[in-house]
Scaffold this motif. Sequence first.
Motif, PDB file in Angstrom:
ATOM      1  N   ALA A  66       1.248  -1.357  -0.199  1.00  0.00           N
ATOM      2  CA  ALA A  66       0.166  -0.160   0.104  1.00  0.00           C
ATOM      3  C   ALA A  66       0.824   1.464  -0.166  1.00  0.00           C
ATOM      4  O   ALA A  66       2.149   1.242   0.651  1.00  0.00           O
ATOM      5  N   THR A  67       0.658   2.064  -0.701  1.00  0.00           N
ATOM      6  CA  THR A  67       1.507   3.377  -1.078  1.00  0.00           C
ATOM      7  C   THR A  67       0.343   4.744  -0.907  1.00  0.00           C
ATOM      8  O   THR A  67       1.158   5.589  -0.682  1.00  0.00           O
ATOM      9  N   ASP A  68      -0.741   4.449  -0.020  1.00  0.00           N
ATOM     10  CA  ASP A  68      -1.281   5.647   0.061  1.00  0.00           C
ATOM     11  C   ASP A  68      -2.493   5.394   1.243  1.00  0.00           C
ATOM     12  O   ASP A  68      -2.506   4.023   1.307  1.00  0.00           O
ATOM     13  N   TYR A  69      -2.799   6.185   2.000  1.00  0.00           N
ATOM     14  CA  TYR A  69      -4.220   6.185   2.534  1.00  0.00           C
ATOM     15  C   TYR A  69      -5.039   5.716   3.093  1.00  0.00           C
ATOM     16  O   TYR A  69      -5.235   4.626   3.177  1.00  0.00           O
ATOM     17  N   ASP A  70      -5.289   6.012   1.258  1.00  0.00           N
ATOM     18  CA  ASP A  70      -7.031   5.269   1.273  1.00  0.00           C
ATOM     19  C   ASP A  70      -6.515   3.776   0.550  1.00  0.00           C
ATOM     20  O   ASP A  70      -7.692   2.809   1.213  1.00  0.00           O
ATOM     21  N   ASP A  90      -0.195  -7.290  16.212  1.00  0.00           N
ATOM     22  CA  ASP A  90       0.576  -6.336  16.835  1.00  0.00           C
ATOM     23  C   ASP A  90       1.532  -5.515  16.118  1.00  0.00           C
ATOM     24  O   ASP A  90       1.506  -4.188  16.222  1.00  0.00           O
ATOM     25  N   LEU A  91       0.719  -6.359  14.629  1.00  0.00           N
ATOM     26  CA  LEU A  91       0.928  -5.156  13.436  1.00  0.00           C
ATOM     27  C   LEU A  91       0.250  -3.911  13.479  1.00  0.00           C
ATOM     28  O   LEU A  91       0.838  -2.589  13.326  1.00  0.00           O
ATOM     29  N   LYS A  92      -0.904  -3.912  13.630  1.00  0.00           N
ATOM     30  CA  LYS A  92      -1.602  -2.507  13.976  1.00  0.00           C
ATOM     31  C   LYS A  92      -1.505  -1.931  15.301  1.00  0.00           C
ATOM     32  O   LYS A  92      -1.051  -0.732  14.560  1.00  0.00           O
ATOM     33  N   LYS A  93      -1.044  -2.195  15.981  1.00  0.00           N
ATOM     34  CA  LYS A  93      -0.317  -1.776  16.875  1.00  0.00           C
ATOM     35  C   LYS A  93       1.353  -0.822  16.571  1.00  0.00           C
ATOM     36  O   LYS A  93       0.944   0.767  16.292  1.00  0.00           O
ATOM     37  N   GLN A  94       2.294  -1.736  15.440  1.00  0.00           N
ATOM     38  CA  GLN A  94       3.024  -0.872  15.153  1.00  0.00           C
ATOM     39  C   GLN A  94       2.662  -0.080  13.732  1.00  0.00           C
ATOM     40  O   GLN A  94       3.110   1.071  14.165  1.00  0.00           O
ATOM     41  N   LEU A  95       1.603  -0.066  13.375  1.00  0.00           N
ATOM     42  CA  LEU A  95       1.284   1.043  12.645  1.00  0.00           C
ATOM     43  C   LEU A  95       0.740   2.134  13.509  1.00  0.00           C
ATOM     44  O   LEU A  95       1.252   3.204  12.654  1.00  0.00           O
ATOM     45  N   LEU A  96       0.171   1.927  14.819  1.00  0.00           N
ATOM     46  CA  LEU A  96      -0.710   3.705  14.711  1.00  0.00           C
ATOM     47  C   LEU A  96       0.375   4.374  15.338  1.00  0.00           C
ATOM     48  O   LEU A  96       0.146   5.284  15.750  1.00  0.00           O
ATOM     49  N   GLU A  97       1.427   2.999  16.131  1.00  0.00           N
ATOM     50  CA  GLU A  97       2.528   4.490  16.354  1.00  0.00           C
ATOM     51  C   GLU A  97       3.214   4.780  15.589  1.00  0.00           C
ATOM     52  O   GLU A  97       3.523   6.305  15.640  1.00  0.00           O
ATOM     53  N   LYS A  98       3.311   4.929  14.351  1.00  0.00           N
ATOM     54  CA  LYS A  98       4.054   5.450  13.344  1.00  0.00           C
ATOM     55  C   LYS A  98       3.423   6.243  13.466  1.00  0.00           C
ATOM     56  O   LYS A  98       3.456   7.685  12.938  1.00  0.00           O
ATOM     57  N   VAL A 111      -7.414   6.095   8.475  1.00  0.00           N
ATOM     58  CA  VAL A 111      -6.551   4.911   9.417  1.00  0.00           C
ATOM     59  C   VAL A 111      -6.807   4.559  10.509  1.00  0.00           C
ATOM     60  O   VAL A 111      -6.707   3.120  11.002  1.00  0.00           O
ATOM     61  N   LEU A 112      -6.246   5.271  11.161  1.00  0.00           N
ATOM     62  CA  LEU A 112      -6.417   4.886  12.821  1.00  0.00           C
ATOM     63  C   LEU A 112      -7.594   4.221  13.152  1.00  0.00           C
ATOM     64  O   LEU A 112      -7.500   3.085  14.132  1.00  0.00           O
ATOM     65  N   ARG A 113      -8.757   4.744  12.334  1.00  0.00           N
ATOM     66  CA  ARG A 113      -9.875   3.677  12.996  1.00  0.00           C
ATOM     67  C   ARG A 113     -10.285   2.714  12.559  1.00  0.00           C
ATOM     68  O   ARG A 113     -11.074   1.603  13.569  1.00  0.00           O
TER      69      ARG A 113
END
Length: 201
Positions: A66-70, A90-98, A111-113
């Motif tokens: 994925a290259t954009d937020y959409d 775990d991956l979603k937690k890492q994405l959330l932090e970034k 994306v956050l939601r």
Amino acid sequence: MRKDYKTVNDIQLGEKKDYLLKISRRKELKELIFDCLTNKQFELLLSDEKINKLFYIDALKALYKATDYDSLEYHLIMMNSLFKYQSYIDLKKQLLEKICKKAITINEYCVLRQLIDYQAISFEDLISKLHNYYEVEYEECARICLLEDHYHLAYLYLKKLEDCQDEYLLDLLCSFSFYDYASLMRHYAKNKRGYQLAPTH
């Protein structure tokens, strides 16, 4: 146009099948998907641990591309509806932090939601946290509130401003609640009068 959380997460059988057909690189898996004509058959297919894991691996590869937020939001929506692996959590937690390290606008929020547990935090608390901890501007908080149909909460955030120049945002509030819009206009008008200098003699 952006849609509210409930709408984007109402995933139908056809959408799930289309997604798996799109991401899968294995001909035999695609044939299995085509054979599923009902929800029950599809759920039975996904309950097979080996098959589910193969779909999950393909989904991860697609997510990483994925290259954009959409597109990121799209993959997360679909994966949330299909997979429950701890490695995915775990991956979603890492994405959330970034993502939270960046300036958060409505694009990042969408994306956050998909990365947070809405049952663990109320929407009001989430918006408050975005403003207080991640410095999301009042206007952006209002946009997010309107996206999720929390128009009165949007009004309360806009009322914290001395004035708002975003006509589209104000028109959107008006379409939800003319009363809140009129009250906000009175508030801004009062602020402007308060800033007028008294005449000098």
